[in-house]
Design an enzyme around this catalytic site. Structure first.
Site, PDB file in Angstrom:
ATOM      1  N   GLU A 226     -15.178  56.661 -35.200  1.00 57.23           N
ATOM      2  CA  GLU A 226     -14.194  57.694 -35.532  1.00 57.23           C
ATOM      3  C   GLU A 226     -14.513  58.357 -36.868  1.00 57.23           C
ATOM      4  O   GLU A 226     -15.030  57.713 -37.781  1.00 57.23           O
ATOM      5  CB  GLU A 226     -12.791  57.078 -35.642  1.00 57.23           C
ATOM      6  CG  GLU A 226     -12.196  56.607 -34.346  1.00 57.23           C
ATOM      7  CD  GLU A 226     -10.829  55.982 -34.555  1.00 57.23           C
ATOM      8  OE1 GLU A 226     -10.312  56.044 -35.690  1.00 57.23           O
ATOM      9  OE2 GLU A 226     -10.283  55.431 -33.593  1.00 57.23           O
TER      10      GLU A 226
ATOM     11  N   CYS B 189      -6.462  54.015 -38.274  1.00 55.06           N
ATOM     12  CA  CYS B 189      -7.916  53.871 -38.240  1.00 55.06           C
ATOM     13  C   CYS B 189      -8.318  52.925 -37.113  1.00 55.06           C
ATOM     14  O   CYS B 189      -7.850  51.796 -37.032  1.00 55.06           O
ATOM     15  CB  CYS B 189      -8.387  53.327 -39.595  1.00 55.06           C
ATOM     16  SG  CYS B 189     -10.164  53.189 -39.726  1.00 55.06           S
TER      17      CYS B 189
END
Length: 359
Positions: free
Chosen positions: A91, A340
């Site tokens: 990511e 996250c």
């Protein structure tokens, strides 16, 4: 699998080219094509001979990442899911700030730190990213800006994505040198922040590097008992070792350290714990800063919830009354998979379900 040319610093690229019979200026031309013109293939480098383009193609790829998913928030935050050449997923997040455009990069595939509140550690570390794969995240976000043709640029970088940056120290340091190079992206060192969960020996190494890059420490608890229970890293590097390294860093660099503190309801957000935190940072108060972070809930960690605003403000007030420099962090991307590692985890789950459904 060919490495990305983004893995080389400018000096390393010059040395590589000279070893292959090229003049130094040839490497400088290649560097300009990569980081100023930001081409995506060697064939676009029109002042490089076809023979040397062939050598480049045999030796390197340019950008090794493939875009899998993009989520855009109403506040302008963009979350990217990139696929690596081996099929692994990472990511990257673009955050639009009042002071510029900040990108949060990932440094590892998965994470072994084992924080009990974090989505990043839901999947254990599978490998480190090389420096080219880290740099490529910045380059693809910058390409997004370039394609919009509005003169925007990545101005700030936070190394706070999936993984522990100091557990991939060599590649992270190479990445920092590449993006900070004045002849390339020229992202100022003071606009770059590296966050660690508290690897004390690496904090000392970082202090000795002599770079102007900012340091943040994920603290999240004001005492060893609580920190060891929610952050496994504290068992290896308890607060005494951690703060000894932080004091060394401050003495060596005279730079401020930011402490990140996720607010977990009725876990680490009491008035007593606020006072403990104030006492813990007392000796380094002039060169420290506390960032209180609203928690983004993760379904797999449903034992935790976000601290109510009144508890956050009460905690904040105790810190301020004790003279602690602190702020409640502005939230970004709350309407997308903000935590996250969350988007990556969800996508991997969907991929597994698709495979199962076809059997």
């Amino acid at each position: 699998m060919k490495p990305s040319i983004y893995s080389l610093t400018r000096d390393e690229l010059i040395a590589w080219a000279v070893e292959r019979g090229q003049k130094q200026f040839r490497a400088t031309q290649i560097w300009d094509w990569l980081y100023k013109k930001r081409v995506q293939s060697f064939e676009e480098m029109t002042n490089i001979s076809k023979d040397f383009v062939s050598i480049l193609n045999d030796s390197f790829c340019v950008n090794p990442l493939k875009q899998r998913v993009v989520q855009e928030s109403a506040d302008g935050t963009v979350k990217y899911l990139f696929e690596l050449p081996d099929g692994m997923l990472i990511e990257t997040v673009l955050m639009r700030q009042h002071y510029g455009h900040s990108v949060c990069v990932t440094t590892q595939v998965g994470c072994n730190i084992g924080c009990t509140f974090c989505a990043s550690g839901l999947i254990k570390k599978q490998r480190d990213l090389n420096s080219g794969e880290i740099t490529a995240q910045i380059m693809l976000v910058q390409k997004y800006f370039d394609d919009r043709k509005q003169g925007e640029r990545v101005s700030h970088v936070v190394v706070m994505g999936i993984g522990e940056p100091f557990d991939n120290y060599k590649n992270v340091m190479c990445f920092l040198r590449v993006i900070n190079d004045d002849n390339g992206l020229a992202i100022g060192a003071r606009h770059i922040t590296v966050s660690t969960s508290g690897l004390a020996h690496k904090i000392r190494d970082f202090a000795n590097e002599g770079v102007q890059v900012n340091l943040a420490v994920s603290l999240h608890a004001p005492n060893n008992d609580l920190r060891s229970s929610i952050m496994r890293v504290n068992r290896s590097f308890p607060l005494e070792k951690l703060f000894s390294a932080i004091e060394y860093y401050i003495e060596k660099t005279n730079r401020r350290v930011t402490f990140e503190y996720i607010m977990l309801n009725e876990v680490n957000d009491s008035i007593k714990q606020a006072q403990e935190l104030a006492d813990l940072t007392k000796t380094i108060r002039k060169l420290s800063y506390v960032n209180l972070i609203p928690y983004n809930p993760v379904s797999e960690h449903d034992q935790y919830s976000r601290s109510p605003k009144e508890r956050v403000l009460a905690f904040y007030d105790v810190l301020k009354k004790n003279g602690v420099n602190c702020v409640v962090r502005q939230e970004h991307g709350t309407d997308i998979d903000a935590a996250c590692g969350q988007l990556r985890s969800k996508t991997m789950k969907k991929d597994r379900e698709k495979v199962t459904a076809t059997k």
